[in-house]
Write a protein that holds these residues in place. Structure first.
Motif, PDB file in Angstrom:
ATOM      1  N   GLY A   1      -6.882  18.535  -8.757  1.00  0.00           N
ATOM      2  CA  GLY A   1      -7.820  18.435  -7.659  1.00  0.00           C
ATOM      3  C   GLY A   1      -7.217  17.736  -6.458  1.00  0.00           C
ATOM      4  O   GLY A   1      -6.014  17.440  -6.431  1.00  0.00           O
ATOM      5  N   LEU A   2      -8.057  17.461  -5.483  1.00  0.00           N
ATOM      6  CA  LEU A   2      -7.627  16.802  -4.249  1.00  0.00           C
ATOM      7  C   LEU A   2      -7.605  15.296  -4.465  1.00  0.00           C
ATOM      8  O   LEU A   2      -8.602  14.694  -4.881  1.00  0.00           O
ATOM      9  CB  LEU A   2      -8.583  17.158  -3.109  1.00  0.00           C
ATOM     10  CG  LEU A   2      -8.246  16.569  -1.739  1.00  0.00           C
ATOM     11  CD1 LEU A   2      -6.946  17.160  -1.200  1.00  0.00           C
ATOM     12  CD2 LEU A   2      -9.390  16.814  -0.760  1.00  0.00           C
ATOM     13  N   LEU A   3      -6.459  14.683  -4.182  1.00  0.00           N
ATOM     14  CA  LEU A   3      -6.314  13.234  -4.345  1.00  0.00           C
ATOM     15  C   LEU A   3      -6.961  12.545  -3.145  1.00  0.00           C
ATOM     16  O   LEU A   3      -6.367  12.443  -2.067  1.00  0.00           O
ATOM     17  CB  LEU A   3      -4.825  12.871  -4.446  1.00  0.00           C
ATOM     18  CG  LEU A   3      -4.485  11.401  -4.701  1.00  0.00           C
ATOM     19  CD1 LEU A   3      -5.093  10.922  -6.005  1.00  0.00           C
ATOM     20  CD2 LEU A   3      -2.969  11.212  -4.728  1.00  0.00           C
ATOM     21  N   THR A   4      -8.166  12.060  -3.334  1.00  0.00           N
ATOM     22  CA  THR A   4      -8.915  11.470  -2.224  1.00  0.00           C
ATOM     23  C   THR A   4      -8.784   9.957  -2.152  1.00  0.00           C
ATOM     24  O   THR A   4      -9.025   9.366  -1.098  1.00  0.00           O
ATOM     25  CB  THR A   4     -10.402  11.821  -2.339  1.00  0.00           C
ATOM     26  OG1 THR A   4     -10.893  11.396  -3.623  1.00  0.00           O
ATOM     27  CG2 THR A   4     -10.605  13.327  -2.198  1.00  0.00           C
ATOM     28  N   GLY A   5      -8.429   9.321  -3.253  1.00  0.00           N
ATOM     29  CA  GLY A   5      -8.302   7.862  -3.256  1.00  0.00           C
ATOM     30  C   GLY A   5      -7.028   7.420  -3.936  1.00  0.00           C
ATOM     31  O   GLY A   5      -6.706   7.884  -5.039  1.00  0.00           O
ATOM     32  N   PHE A   6      -6.273   6.542  -3.267  1.00  0.00           N
ATOM     33  CA  PHE A   6      -5.035   5.995  -3.824  1.00  0.00           C
ATOM     34  C   PHE A   6      -4.924   4.547  -3.358  1.00  0.00           C
ATOM     35  O   PHE A   6      -4.079   4.185  -2.545  1.00  0.00           O
ATOM     36  CB  PHE A   6      -3.845   6.817  -3.327  1.00  0.00           C
ATOM     37  CG  PHE A   6      -2.700   6.888  -4.303  1.00  0.00           C
ATOM     38  CD1 PHE A   6      -2.677   6.115  -5.458  1.00  0.00           C
ATOM     39  CD2 PHE A   6      -1.626   7.740  -4.084  1.00  0.00           C
ATOM     40  CE1 PHE A   6      -1.637   6.186  -6.354  1.00  0.00           C
ATOM     41  CE2 PHE A   6      -0.571   7.825  -4.967  1.00  0.00           C
ATOM     42  CZ  PHE A   6      -0.579   7.046  -6.114  1.00  0.00           C
ATOM     43  N   PRO A   7      -5.801   3.661  -3.876  1.00  0.00           N
ATOM     44  CA  PRO A   7      -5.989   2.326  -3.294  1.00  0.00           C
ATOM     45  C   PRO A   7      -4.977   1.268  -3.714  1.00  0.00           C
ATOM     46  O   PRO A   7      -5.240   0.070  -3.551  1.00  0.00           O
ATOM     47  CB  PRO A   7      -7.380   1.949  -3.809  1.00  0.00           C
ATOM     48  CG  PRO A   7      -7.471   2.613  -5.135  1.00  0.00           C
ATOM     49  CD  PRO A   7      -6.724   3.917  -4.988  1.00  0.00           C
ATOM     50  N   VAL A   8      -3.820   1.660  -4.241  1.00  0.00           N
ATOM     51  CA  VAL A   8      -2.824   0.675  -4.642  1.00  0.00           C
ATOM     52  C   VAL A   8      -1.534   0.900  -3.851  1.00  0.00           C
ATOM     53  O   VAL A   8      -1.310   1.977  -3.307  1.00  0.00           O
ATOM     54  CB  VAL A   8      -2.527   0.749  -6.153  1.00  0.00           C
ATOM     55  CG1 VAL A   8      -3.754   0.364  -6.962  1.00  0.00           C
ATOM     56  CG2 VAL A   8      -2.049   2.146  -6.544  1.00  0.00           C
ATOM     57  N   SER A   9      -0.711  -0.123  -3.808  1.00  0.00           N
ATOM     58  CA  SER A   9       0.578  -0.024  -3.117  1.00  0.00           C
ATOM     59  C   SER A   9       1.684  -0.426  -4.080  1.00  0.00           C
ATOM     60  O   SER A   9       1.445  -1.113  -5.080  1.00  0.00           O
ATOM     61  CB  SER A   9       0.605  -0.925  -1.882  1.00  0.00           C
ATOM     62  OG  SER A   9       0.332  -2.276  -2.242  1.00  0.00           O
ATOM     63  N   GLU A  10       2.881   0.004  -3.788  1.00  0.00           N
ATOM     64  CA  GLU A  10       4.019  -0.340  -4.641  1.00  0.00           C
ATOM     65  C   GLU A  10       4.256  -1.841  -4.645  1.00  0.00           C
ATOM     66  O   GLU A  10       4.087  -2.504  -3.628  1.00  0.00           O
ATOM     67  CB  GLU A  10       5.266   0.410  -4.166  1.00  0.00           C
ATOM     68  CG  GLU A  10       5.160   1.917  -4.372  1.00  0.00           C
ATOM     69  CD  GLU A  10       6.362   2.678  -3.888  1.00  0.00           C
ATOM     70  OE1 GLU A  10       6.512   3.858  -4.259  1.00  0.00           O
ATOM     71  OE2 GLU A  10       7.151   2.107  -3.116  1.00  0.00           O
ATOM     72  N   SER A  11       4.622  -2.360  -5.797  1.00  0.00           N
ATOM     73  CA  SER A  11       4.838  -3.785  -6.090  1.00  0.00           C
ATOM     74  C   SER A  11       3.534  -4.565  -6.241  1.00  0.00           C
ATOM     75  O   SER A  11       3.565  -5.769  -6.458  1.00  0.00           O
ATOM     76  CB  SER A  11       5.720  -4.464  -5.030  1.00  0.00           C
ATOM     77  OG  SER A  11       5.007  -4.731  -3.839  1.00  0.00           O
ATOM     78  N   GLN A  12       2.387  -3.885  -6.158  1.00  0.00           N
ATOM     79  CA  GLN A  12       1.098  -4.561  -6.332  1.00  0.00           C
ATOM     80  C   GLN A  12       0.818  -4.792  -7.813  1.00  0.00           C
ATOM     81  O   GLN A  12       1.038  -3.934  -8.653  1.00  0.00           O
ATOM     82  CB  GLN A  12      -0.028  -3.724  -5.723  1.00  0.00           C
ATOM     83  CG  GLN A  12      -1.421  -4.311  -5.910  1.00  0.00           C
ATOM     84  CD  GLN A  12      -2.508  -3.416  -5.344  1.00  0.00           C
ATOM     85  OE1 GLN A  12      -2.240  -2.547  -4.500  1.00  0.00           O
ATOM     86  NE2 GLN A  12      -3.732  -3.600  -5.807  1.00  0.00           N
ATOM     87  N   PHE A  13       0.307  -5.972  -8.123  1.00  0.00           N
ATOM     88  CA  PHE A  13      -0.094  -6.275  -9.490  1.00  0.00           C
ATOM     89  C   PHE A  13      -1.508  -5.753  -9.717  1.00  0.00           C
ATOM     90  O   PHE A  13      -2.401  -5.965  -8.889  1.00  0.00           O
ATOM     91  CB  PHE A  13      -0.052  -7.780  -9.752  1.00  0.00           C
ATOM     92  CG  PHE A  13      -0.511  -8.156 -11.135  1.00  0.00           C
ATOM     93  CD1 PHE A  13       0.335  -8.042 -12.224  1.00  0.00           C
ATOM     94  CD2 PHE A  13      -1.812  -8.610 -11.344  1.00  0.00           C
ATOM     95  CE1 PHE A  13      -0.086  -8.379 -13.494  1.00  0.00           C
ATOM     96  CE2 PHE A  13      -2.242  -8.948 -12.610  1.00  0.00           C
ATOM     97  CZ  PHE A  13      -1.384  -8.832 -13.689  1.00  0.00           C
ATOM     98  N   VAL A  14      -1.717  -5.065 -10.818  1.00  0.00           N
ATOM     99  CA  VAL A  14      -3.037  -4.527 -11.154  1.00  0.00           C
ATOM    100  C   VAL A  14      -3.388  -4.955 -12.578  1.00  0.00           C
ATOM    101  O   VAL A  14      -2.509  -5.193 -13.414  1.00  0.00           O
ATOM    102  CB  VAL A  14      -3.082  -2.994 -11.043  1.00  0.00           C
ATOM    103  CG1 VAL A  14      -2.855  -2.552  -9.607  1.00  0.00           C
ATOM    104  CG2 VAL A  14      -2.042  -2.344 -11.958  1.00  0.00           C
ATOM    105  N   ARG A  15      -4.686  -5.046 -12.839  1.00  0.00           N
ATOM    106  CA  ARG A  15      -5.148  -5.433 -14.158  1.00  0.00           C
ATOM    107  C   ARG A  15      -5.580  -4.207 -14.960  1.00  0.00           C
ATOM    108  O   ARG A  15      -5.882  -3.157 -14.395  1.00  0.00           O
ATOM    109  CB  ARG A  15      -6.295  -6.432 -14.048  1.00  0.00           C
ATOM    110  CG  ARG A  15      -5.880  -7.735 -13.384  1.00  0.00           C
ATOM    111  CD  ARG A  15      -6.901  -8.835 -13.586  1.00  0.00           C
ATOM    112  NE  ARG A  15      -6.443 -10.092 -12.992  1.00  0.00           N
ATOM    113  CZ  ARG A  15      -5.605 -10.926 -13.592  1.00  0.00           C
ATOM    114  NH1 ARG A  15      -5.161 -10.647 -14.812  1.00  0.00           N
ATOM    115  NH2 ARG A  15      -5.225 -12.050 -12.994  1.00  0.00           N
ATOM    116  N   ARG A  16      -5.595  -4.371 -16.258  1.00  0.00           N
ATOM    117  CA  ARG A  16      -5.994  -3.278 -17.132  1.00  0.00           C
ATOM    118  C   ARG A  16      -7.387  -2.779 -16.754  1.00  0.00           C
ATOM    119  O   ARG A  16      -8.314  -3.568 -16.569  1.00  0.00           O
ATOM    120  CB  ARG A  16      -5.990  -3.752 -18.585  1.00  0.00           C
ATOM    121  CG  ARG A  16      -6.391  -2.678 -19.579  1.00  0.00           C
ATOM    122  CD  ARG A  16      -6.365  -3.218 -20.982  1.00  0.00           C
ATOM    123  NE  ARG A  16      -6.763  -2.193 -21.955  1.00  0.00           N
ATOM    124  CZ  ARG A  16      -6.850  -2.397 -23.255  1.00  0.00           C
ATOM    125  NH1 ARG A  16      -6.568  -3.593 -23.761  1.00  0.00           N
ATOM    126  NH2 ARG A  16      -7.225  -1.412 -24.048  1.00  0.00           N
TER     127      ARG A  16
END
Length: 356
Positions: A72-87
């Motif tokens: 499908g169409l990728l409408t949201g990509f709210p992270v950036s490279e080197s960003q820490f994210v939680r499970r």
């Protein structure tokens, strides 16, 4: 008048030329002797050396390239490279309209099938309908339930979540791109616990599993003064197709103030008991950079400690062991050789120790 000026100019030119020739001749100036710096190594028996080292590449304990199960169409990509994210944190999202509509349609079909089944079941209790008709409507209800479950899963799969806490290592797609199922979207790597991966020859693989190296530690290139305790993790028994070596992994936990970035270089040190078969008795090993080749033989530069001059000596080498190479003949304990900086030496050249 003109002749006098010409004669005076000629004398000046002649004087300058004489000075130039005298300055460039250099016959009376002694050339300064070149003394090259070199890192020295005193040869010692293998039994007296504490450990052997292997170059390594740092890898994250957990690393995963994540994909969508649907397209499908990728409408949201709210992270950036080197960003820490939680499970469980949202990493990317697809346009949900098509999948939401499919869920609504399947839900309506299921609701209708459920009502038909309930009505048939009520009529069966009054003996107003054949039992086979009730079983048919029950089967239709079950099919509608399965379809509803499938489209609900598709809708849920339009949201990509982190399967574990870590750092976004690489984004492999861009927002508003039409992505396909199983297309790589983002690479996630764990933080904290890491692995140091070394490549070893086939002769060493069985020993890593049999002897379980003790007192292993890891030194990161970014923190050369920090020794991080490590432990043997696994040895791969399938050789790399290009290098014909085998991957051996060591687990370690870097201190909080020492970053262990995946892809960076390190050195793994293990006890020399692992290599007792290659270095029996007073067997000798030297750094790889100490052994050179002239196309016919291998040699090292031996240092005369009194005159601090070097001489070439042919040696017989065995297999390489990590960052060292075993010497079976040509050297004996107590002798001093050039361990690094040997490429530009010649017989009789003076050297000075380089320790920094």
């Amino acid at each position: 008048m003109i002749g006098g000026i010409f004669e005076k100019s000629w004398r000046i030119i002649t004087l300058v030329a004489c000075v130039f020739v005298a300055g460039c001749g250099g016959s009376d100036i002694d050339e300064q002797e070149i003394i090259r710096p070199a890192r020295l190594l005193v040869i010692s028996p293998a039994s007296e050396r504490l450990d052997v080292s292997f170059p390594a590449i740092v890898e994250a304990r957990n690393s995963s390239t994540l994909t969508f199960q649907v397209g499908g169409l990728l409408t949201g990509f709210p992270v950036s490279e080197s960003q820490f994210v939680r499970r469980g944190q949202v990493l990317a999202r697809l346009d949900q309209r098509r999948y939401a509509n499919a869920v609504a349609s399947a839900q309506a079909q299921f609701d209708a099938a459920q009502r038909d089944y309930e009505s048939a079941a009520a009529l069966l209790e009054q003996n107003a309908i054949a039992e086979i008709q009730v079983r048919q409507r029950e089967a239709q209800r079950d099919v509608a339930a399965a379809s509803l479950d499938s489209v609900k899963k598709d809708l849920a799969d339009t949201v990509l979540r982190a399967p574990f806490s870590g750092v976004v290592a690489e984004k492999l797609a861009v927002r508003f791109e039409n992505v396909s199922p199983q297309q790589d979207i983002v690479t996630l790597q764990s933080t904290g616990a890491a692995e140091a991966v070394v490549s070893v020859p086939a002769s060493l693989v069985p020993r890593f599993s049999r002897k379980r190296p003790t007192n292993a530690y890891v030194v990161l290139s970014s923190a050369p003064d920090v020794q991080i305790p490590g432990s043997f993790l696994a040895a791969r028994t399938q050789a790399d197709t290009q290098s014909q070596t085998f991957r051996v992994k060591f687990a370690f936990n870097p201190p909080p103030n020492v970053p262990a970035l995946p892809g960076s270089t390190a050195t793994v040190y293990v006890g020399r008991e692992l290599l007792e078969e290659e270095l029996e008795g007073n067997g000798i090993s030297v750094p790889l950079g100490a052994v050179l080749s002239d196309g016919k033989a291998r040699y090292v530069w031996v240092v005369d400690r009194e005159s601090m001059t070097v001489s070439k000596r042919t040696v017989t080498v065995a297999d390489s062991i990590g960052e060292e190479i075993a010497i079976s003949d040509g050297l004996k304990p107590g002798e001093t050789i050039v361990a690094a900086g040997a490429a530009y030496l010649h017989d009789g050249m003076k050297i000075r120790p380089y320790d920094s």
